[in-house]
Write an enzyme that holds these catalytic residues in place. Structure first.
Site, PDB file in Angstrom:
ATOM      1  N   PHE A 144       0.825  -1.213   0.000  1.00  0.00           N
ATOM      2  CA  PHE A 144       0.000   0.000   0.000  1.00  0.00           C
ATOM      3  C   PHE A 144       0.857   1.260   0.000  1.00  0.00           C
ATOM      4  CE2 PHE A 144      -3.446  -2.582   2.282  1.00  0.00           C
ATOM      5  CZ  PHE A 144      -4.060  -2.878   1.077  1.00  0.00           C
ATOM      6  N   ARG A 165       8.808  -9.164  -3.588  1.00  0.00           N
ATOM      7  CA  ARG A 165       8.973 -10.622  -3.586  1.00  0.00           C
ATOM      8  C   ARG A 165       8.744 -11.252  -4.948  1.00  0.00           C
ATOM      9  NH1 ARG A 165       5.163 -13.019   0.882  1.00  0.00           N
ATOM     10  NH2 ARG A 165       3.818 -11.377   0.075  1.00  0.00           N
ATOM     11  N   ILE A 177      13.180 -12.319   2.735  1.00  0.00           N
ATOM     12  CA  ILE A 177      13.950 -11.381   3.554  1.00  0.00           C
ATOM     13  C   ILE A 177      14.181 -12.017   4.917  1.00  0.00           C
ATOM     14  CG2 ILE A 177      13.983  -9.124   4.664  1.00  0.00           C
ATOM     15  CD1 ILE A 177      12.281  -8.045   2.411  1.00  0.00           C
ATOM     16  N   CYS A 196       9.941  -0.706   3.615  1.00  0.00           N
ATOM     17  CA  CYS A 196       8.498  -0.837   3.875  1.00  0.00           C
ATOM     18  C   CYS A 196       8.080  -2.287   4.124  1.00  0.00           C
ATOM     19  CB  CYS A 196       7.698  -0.298   2.692  1.00  0.00           C
ATOM     20  SG  CYS A 196       7.986   1.428   2.301  1.00  0.00           S
ATOM     21  N   ALA A 197       8.846  -3.243   3.581  1.00  0.00           N
ATOM     22  CA  ALA A 197       8.471  -4.657   3.676  1.00  0.00           C
ATOM     23  C   ALA A 197       8.411  -5.101   5.132  1.00  0.00           C
ATOM     24  CB  ALA A 197       9.461  -5.520   2.899  1.00  0.00           C
ATOM     25  N   SER A 239       5.797   1.232  13.374  1.00  0.00           N
ATOM     26  CA  SER A 239       4.343   1.264  13.551  1.00  0.00           C
ATOM     27  C   SER A 239       3.984   2.075  14.783  1.00  0.00           C
ATOM     28  CB  SER A 239       3.788  -0.157  13.711  1.00  0.00           C
ATOM     29  OG  SER A 239       2.425  -0.137  14.097  1.00  0.00           O
ATOM     30  N   TYR A 265       3.531  -8.421  16.506  1.00  0.00           N
ATOM     31  CA  TYR A 265       3.856  -7.451  15.456  1.00  0.00           C
ATOM     32  C   TYR A 265       4.505  -6.199  16.040  1.00  0.00           C
ATOM     33  CZ  TYR A 265       3.060  -3.745  12.031  1.00  0.00           C
ATOM     34  OH  TYR A 265       3.208  -2.675  11.188  1.00  0.00           O
ATOM     35  N   LYS A 269       8.502  -4.779  15.953  1.00  0.00           N
ATOM     36  CA  LYS A 269       8.861  -3.457  15.427  1.00  0.00           C
ATOM     37  C   LYS A 269       9.690  -2.668  16.437  1.00  0.00           C
ATOM     38  CE  LYS A 269       6.945  -3.078  11.285  1.00  0.00           C
ATOM     39  NZ  LYS A 269       7.720  -2.717  10.077  1.00  0.00           N
TER      40      LYS A 269
END
Length: 296
Positions: A144, A165, A177, A196-197, A239, A265, A269
């Site tokens: 996005f 990818r 990755i 960004c990945a 994030s 998640y 980060k």
């Protein structure tokens, strides 16, 4: 337990989770009332979809739902207020026209991308002056944010290397990755990396090792190789969930907010941010960390 309890009622159907967008769209668009019982912001995309469909909405009363709907629907906080909202749904329906305007003002891709472009443009900083000489590599180039960022940079005249990818003409493929990924060719003669990945929210509830492989080890490996290959600036998309799920007393998150991540998640980060700062201390690379909010 609930299925067994209410199975005798033919007018009540308790369904398993549905992820097929076509089926979901059919169910929502043919509904008279949409109940949104979620209490956290991560489920708000479904609420926005109900708003765009012009449904009569009854939502749990919390700051996430009130902000998303701009205080324009009926709310409930317990069983009594839920029953009252349901009984009054026809006599006090949601303001559909105003809800649709909220969607068009806040949640269209054109508006969201515009706001993110501002953030990234600030992060890129001195590129605005030296854009003719700058080469930017963007990981997650088909995502996005990555996709729109690449388009934006190319429109401004920058040389962009799109990394993703899947193999496709005009793109650079990195199919995996992790800590062993070789970035030598992908980052050859690159000035800036925008990473960004990422592994994001996982509906299958995988354990932390799943997030650790890409979000932590993969990112640190990319950062170390960026330094080795002479990259001047590294922009890491973290994030806002690193700060926490919500603020207290209508306060706003800021750069001084104490990190309070919850879940694999956001924890991954946050740990990545810490490691990147430690690695950068022994190099001349410029490290930029951005904590964007939920994108939908």
């Amino acid at each position: 337990e609930l299925k067994n309890k209410y199975s005798q009622y033919k007018n009540i159907k308790l369904l398993d989770p549905i992820y097929d967008p076509i089926i979901l769209g059919a169910l929502r668009s043919n509904s008279s009332i949409y109940f949104h019982g979620h209490t956290v912001g991560g489920t708000n995309p479904s609420l926005v979809e109900a708003m765009s469909l012009g449904l009569n909405i009854i939502a749990h009363d919390n700051k996430f739902n009130r902000y998303t709907t701009n205080n324009l629907v009926n709310y409930f906080s317990n069983q009594i207020t839920l029953e009252k909202a349901f009984l009054n749904a026809d006599s006090k329906p949601s303001d559909i026209d105003k809800l649709k305007k909220v969607v068009s003002d806040r949640y269209l891709w054109s508006q969201i991308v515009k706001e993110y472009r501002k953030v990234v443009e600030i992060a890129l900083g001195w590129i605005l002056i030296m854009k003719e000489k700058i080469k930017v590599a963007v990981t997650g180039a088909n995502g996005f944010i990555g996709f729109e960022l690449c388009n934006f940079l190319e429109e401004k005249g920058y040389i962009v290397r799109r990394i993703q990818r899947y193999k496709r003409e005009g793109l650079f493929q990195i199919d995996t990755i992790n800590s062993k990924t070789n970035w030598a060719l992908a980052l050859d003669n690159i000035d800036i990396v925008v990473h960004c990945a990422s592994v994001v929210h996982d509906q299958n509830q995988r354990d932390f090792s799943y997030y650790n492989e890409l979000n932590i080890e993969g990112t640190c490996n990319l950062f170390r190789q960026s330094i080795k290959l002479g990259v001047k600036k590294f922009i890491f998309l973290s994030s806002i969930k690193v700060n926490g799920e919500y603020t207290n007393n209508n306060e706003k998150f800021s750069s001084k907010s104490k990190p309070n991540p919850h879940g694999n998640y956001s924890i991954s980060k946050y740990q990545t941010e810490i490691l990147l700062k430690e690695i950068s201390n022994s190099s001349n690379i410029e490290l930029v960390i951005i904590r964007p909010p939920l994108v939908y």
